[in-house]
Design a protein around this motif. Structure first.
Motif, PDB file in Angstrom:
ATOM      1  N   GLY A 143       0.800  -1.220   0.000  1.00  0.00           N
ATOM      2  CA  GLY A 143       0.000   0.000   0.000  1.00  0.00           C
ATOM      3  C   GLY A 143       0.832   1.269   0.000  1.00  0.00           C
TER       4      GLY A 143
ATOM      5  N   ASP B   8      -4.028  -2.488  -8.332  1.00  0.00           N
ATOM      6  CA  ASP B   8      -4.425  -3.062  -7.049  1.00  0.00           C
ATOM      7  C   ASP B   8      -5.760  -2.458  -6.595  1.00  0.00           C
ATOM      8  OD1 ASP B   8      -3.532  -4.685  -4.582  1.00  0.00           O
ATOM      9  OD2 ASP B   8      -4.054  -2.737  -3.733  1.00  0.00           O
ATOM     10  N   ARG B   9      -6.761  -3.309  -6.393  1.00  0.00           N
ATOM     11  CA  ARG B   9      -8.099  -2.838  -6.029  1.00  0.00           C
ATOM     12  C   ARG B   9      -8.109  -2.163  -4.668  1.00  0.00           C
ATOM     13  NH1 ARG B   9     -12.605  -7.353  -6.219  1.00  0.00           N
ATOM     14  NH2 ARG B   9     -11.863  -7.319  -8.384  1.00  0.00           N
ATOM     15  N   ARG B  10      -7.343  -2.695  -3.707  1.00  0.00           N
ATOM     16  CA  ARG B  10      -7.326  -2.091  -2.368  1.00  0.00           C
ATOM     17  C   ARG B  10      -6.728  -0.691  -2.397  1.00  0.00           C
ATOM     18  NH1 ARG B  10      -4.260  -6.411   1.234  1.00  0.00           N
ATOM     19  NH2 ARG B  10      -2.974  -6.364  -0.652  1.00  0.00           N
TER      20      ARG B  10
ATOM     21  N   ASN C  72      -8.541   3.205  -1.587  1.00  0.00           N
ATOM     22  CA  ASN C  72      -7.981   3.963  -0.460  1.00  0.00           C
ATOM     23  C   ASN C  72      -7.630   5.373  -0.939  1.00  0.00           C
ATOM     24  OD1 ASN C  72      -6.520   5.025   1.686  1.00  0.00           O
ATOM     25  ND2 ASN C  72      -5.485   3.094   2.154  1.00  0.00           N
TER      26      ASN C  72
END
Length: 373
Positions: free
Chosen positions: A47, A199-201, A205
């Protein structure tokens, strides 16, 4: 210490404003290169790394579009000099990576922590500034100039006027310089953007992706402030100069050498030859921006050292960051964002050293903790 010229005032206040926003955003999003590397090495979590890579991509696009439009001349920056001091960049970067892992964060992160109430980080920054100043003008500087910097590659021998990857492509392929610049910019930035947003996460965010976009834009803004608004004729000498930068040329955000110059200014305040600069203003701006966010969210907390071992690690890390940051011509922001945004070969070498040093040290720290458990 009065500023003699209006462009200098614009550069200083412009740098301060950009850094103030940087400090607030970085505090809010927990932006930290060492933390990003640690997340990947220790937890496999990408992340914060994606946030950092997004900032790099935006800075690359923004800086080079400014250059393509003729608003700034990135070839004038210290990163683009035709002499590639590869040993200094690689070793300095590696030592900076080791130092920031021992100190629990790079120069930027410690500035943010000071704004949040960390006395520990204030001590770290003081020793970092001392080490950086010694590397610029003192004992460490003698070692650097005698043993490391002479090991270099003169790119002018290959017909190159600077160390931009775009210049290398133009020279080898015959492409027009501006076409080569756009091609290299796209070749580096587009894969980064694809990796970041696949990246979906991360896409879900907004705190992280908005922070990445903002920080990359701030680095671009730094180039514009110092390289366009701060570029003009000196009324005293009638020479065309870059105002209020320590390097006397175009700059954007970087924190190691500016911390050394900040210490010098505080120690020799009555020396009329010393003035506030873009770099000093940005270091102060990050602290105050972080403090503003911490106070507004009631997250301001006084913090000290956890133990004697913690103190030792932090001070060793600070000294390594000071020496390594000056030797590598920048930190995780100075090289990892600002330098890389110019597409300079040396900046990628320094960045590889920083990440390599950090990864090796983090793995050693983990091994030592498991052995002592």
């Amino acid at each position: 210490m009065e500023l003699a010229t209006q462009p200098a005032t614009v550069v200083i206040w412009g740098g301060f404003a950009l850094a103030f926003v940087f400090g607030a955003v970085a505090n809010r999003a927990n932006f930290c290169t060492m933390g990003a590397v640690s997340d990947v090495v220790n937890m496999g979590h990408w992340g914060r790394m994606r946030m950092w890579l997004l900032a790099i991509a935006v800075a690359i696009v923004g800086a080079n579009l400014l250059g393509h439009a003729g608003l700034v001349d990135l070839s004038k920056s210290v990163y683009q000099r035709p002499t590639l001091n590869w040993l200094s960049l690689l070793l300095g970067g590696g030592l900076f990576g080791v130092g920031m892992s021992l100190a629990g964060g790079c120069a930027n992160k410690n500035l943010i922590r000071v704004g949040g109430g960390s006395v520990r980080s204030l001590v770290v920054l003081t020793f970092l500034a001392i080490s950086a100043y010694m590397t610029l003008k003192g004992l460490f500087g003698q070692w650097r100039a005698s043993w490391l910097d002479p090991v270099s590659l003169d790119l002018a021998r290959f017909g190159l006027k600077d160390q931009s990857l775009a210049s290398m492509l133009a020279s080898s392929s015959g492409l027009a310089p501006k076409t080569a610049l756009l091609a290299v910019m796209a070749a580096v930035a587009v894969p980064l953007l694809l990796f970041v947003f696949m990246d979906r996460r991360f896409r879900a965010n907004p705190t992280q992706w908005l922070a990445g976009l903002t920080i990359g834009a701030i680095v671009t803004g730094g180039w514009y402030v110092s390289g366009h608004l701060g570029f003009g004729e000196n009324p005293d000498t009638l020479e065309t100069v870059y105002f209020a930068t320590n390097t006397r040329t175009i700059e954007s955000l970087s924190f190691v050498a500016p911390l050394a110059y900040s210490l010098e200014l505080l120690l020799m305040w009555t020396d009329k030859s010393l003035h506030l600069s873009f770099g000093i203003a940005t270091a102060l701006g990050v602290v105050l921006g972080s403090a503003a966010w911490a106070l507004a969210t009631r997250s301001f907390r006084w913090e000290g050292f956890a133990s004697l071992q913690d103190l030792r690690d932090q001070l060793v890390g600070a000294m390594l960051m000071g020496f390594g940051g000056v030797t590598a011509m920048g930190c995780t922001v100075g090289q990892g964002l600002t330098g890389v945004s110019t597409l300079a070969l040396g900046s990628f070498v320094a960045l590889a050293g920083i990440v390599g040093g950090a990864v090796a040290t983090l793995k050693y720290i983990t091994w030592r903790a498991e052995r002592e458990a």
